[in-house]
Design a protein around this motif. Sequence first.
Motif, short mmCIF file in Angstrom:
data_model
loop_
_atom_site.label_atom_id
_atom_site.label_comp_id
_atom_site.label_asym_id
_atom_site.label_seq_id
_atom_site.Cartn_x
_atom_site.Cartn_y
_atom_site.Cartn_z
N ASP A 8 -10.64 -2.47 46.84
CA ASP A 8 -12.14 -2.36 45.88
C ASP A 8 -11.57 -0.98 46.22
OD1 ASP A 8 -14.25 -2.45 45.16
OD2 ASP A 8 -14.92 -4.17 46.09
N PRO A 9 -11.51 -0.47 45.31
CA PRO A 9 -12.28 1.83 44.99
C PRO A 9 -13.44 1.47 44.19
CG PRO A 9 -10.84 0.32 42.85
CD PRO A 9 -11.31 -0.67 43.98
N HIS A 10 -13.83 0.63 44.22
CA HIS A 10 -15.90 1.22 44.24
C HIS A 10 -16.36 -0.15 44.78
CE1 HIS A 10 -18.65 2.19 40.02
NE2 HIS A 10 -19.34 1.70 41.59
N VAL A 11 -17.61 0.50 45.93
CA VAL A 11 -18.38 -0.26 46.83
C VAL A 11 -19.26 0.38 47.25
CG1 VAL A 11 -16.49 -1.48 47.79
CG2 VAL A 11 -17.49 -0.04 48.95
N ALA A 41 -15.53 3.99 49.50
CA ALA A 41 -16.81 4.50 49.36
C ALA A 41 -17.79 5.17 48.32
CB ALA A 41 -17.97 4.25 50.62
N MET A 42 -18.98 4.45 47.22
CA MET A 42 -20.04 5.39 46.57
C MET A 42 -20.59 6.62 47.24
SD MET A 42 -18.24 5.38 43.47
CE MET A 42 -16.60 4.58 43.46
N PRO A 43 -20.78 7.83 46.22
CA PRO A 43 -21.68 8.65 47.20
C PRO A 43 -23.54 8.49 46.90
CG PRO A 43 -20.84 9.91 45.62
CD PRO A 43 -19.96 8.13 45.49
N VAL A 149 -8.29 10.79 34.73
CA VAL A 149 -10.50 10.60 35.67
C VAL A 149 -10.05 8.73 35.37
CG1 VAL A 149 -10.98 10.70 32.61
CG2 VAL A 149 -12.60 10.36 34.35
N HIS A 150 -11.05 8.48 36.16
CA HIS A 150 -10.63 6.96 36.22
C HIS A 150 -12.25 6.39 35.59
CE1 HIS A 150 -10.12 2.92 37.44
NE2 HIS A 150 -11.10 3.15 38.46
N LEU A 151 -12.49 5.58 34.52
CA LEU A 151 -13.51 4.95 33.66
C LEU A 151 -13.80 4.00 35.18
CD1 LEU A 151 -12.09 5.64 30.38
CD2 LEU A 151 -13.08 7.28 31.59
N CYS A 152 -15.19 3.86 35.56
CA CYS A 152 -16.01 2.86 36.51
C CYS A 152 -16.44 1.94 35.57
CB CYS A 152 -16.74 3.57 37.42
SG CYS A 152 -16.46 4.35 38.98
N HIS A 153 -16.47 0.63 35.77
CA HIS A 153 -16.42 -0.94 35.42
C HIS A 153 -17.68 -0.33 34.09
CE1 HIS A 153 -20.57 2.48 35.96
NE2 HIS A 153 -20.57 1.75 37.33
N CYS A 175 -9.03 2.34 33.77
CA CYS A 175 -10.57 2.40 33.84
C CYS A 175 -10.76 0.29 35.31
CB CYS A 175 -11.05 1.66 32.50
SG CYS A 175 -9.96 0.31 31.61
N GLU A 176 -11.76 0.27 35.51
CA GLU A 176 -12.27 -0.35 36.41
C GLU A 176 -12.83 -1.72 35.48
OE1 GLU A 176 -12.97 1.23 39.72
OE2 GLU A 176 -15.82 0.99 38.77
N VAL A 177 -12.64 -3.15 35.73
CA VAL A 177 -13.80 -4.19 35.14
C VAL A 177 -14.42 -4.83 36.49
CG1 VAL A 177 -14.37 -5.70 34.01
CG2 VAL A 177 -12.91 -4.25 32.99
ZN ZN Z 1 -14.73 2.94 40.51
#
Ligand code: ZN
Length: 356
Positions: A8-11, A41-43, A149-153, A175-177
């Motif tokens: 999970d790349p976005h927690v 983990a996000m900052p 660049v990776h575009l979040c959610h 990108c991620e969804v």
């Molecule tokens: Zn993300």
Amino acid sequence: MRTPGLIDPHVHMREPGGEHKEDWESGTRAALAGGVTMVLAMPNTKPSVTDSDTLATALSAARTKAVCDYAQFLGAGSGNLTKAATLAPFTAGLKMYLDQTFGTLKLNNMEDWLNHFRNWPSSSPLCVHAEGPSLATAILLAELTNRPVHLCHISLRSEILLIKAAKERGIPVTCEVTPHHLFLSQDDVSTIGPGRSEVRPMLASRADVQALWDNLEYIDCFATDHAPHTLQEKDGENPPPGFPGLESALPLYLTAAAEGRLTIDDIITRSVTNPRRIFHLPEQPDTFVEIDPQARWTFSAANTYTRCGWSPFEGYTMTGRVISVTLRGKVVYQDGKITTKSGSGQNIRPALNGIQ
Ligand code: ZN
Ligand code: NCD
Ligand code: ZN
Ligand code: ZN
């Protein structure tokens, strides 16, 4: 049935500073319960992770508490335009907030956006929270600075169509969804409740949700954006935006698979293969999830490990369930119980000042 451990790349693990919502222990336990064996983990913590001291604080907590593998993002600020790059090897990547969301990391100055795109090493991941016109700007910056660049959610029809066009032109965007943008819409707000349904990006229209499903081939990753806030906060005066997601995501995907809307391969591509490639993550040897794809059960926040105590998917009937998780040869979750000790998770990046 057996699948690889999910990434999970976005927690949001909330530590330091938000431990009443979640910490590295409860958050990574929730990850294992959801079949996730690696989290990024996000900052946007308190304080935000923007320098070597705050990075060390987050990594020290993770080292003693985490039960799954992990890495920590650095936040882009107006004060770390040049220094950030020196920390790149020790991070999951750089996270830039181009729009307002929970926390204090929104970058107001567009010149800072350009400079962070220029200065952050192109070999290290760069993720953006960018909605609508900011998303278009982030895509332009990727083209101008010739870096991924990776575009979040992403959540809107207009956004996925822009990403499709950018990819067709060869601009290096991924990108991620989130599961909530795939399985919920504005129509669910009245059921979930006004404060609880606050999330960034907001829940979108049914047409937007349909456009995400119609353009699945352009969606690189599924990411939960697990963003726990307590029930008291969600039902209070100024409800903060964010949903928990770690423990409901895989059951939702498996339910969609049982309904013929996804294949198991669609899930693994977006939850393992692509995140591993985009974020330069190592393979986890002898790591897998045992799943019962036929099990029908009712999701309840009462049976979750996250500290937040609620879920927008409360009462959902799921088809497909995690039975056990094996991480690096050891059974770490089985029949609803965590069977490993705090701190057994590993930082997948090199040690920062000996903090591994
Ligand atoms: Zn993300
Ligand atoms: C996130 C949070 O609470 O940290 N909230 C959210 O609504 N998604 C921040 C974010 O990811 O934008
Ligand atoms: Zn965000
Ligand atoms: Zn987030």
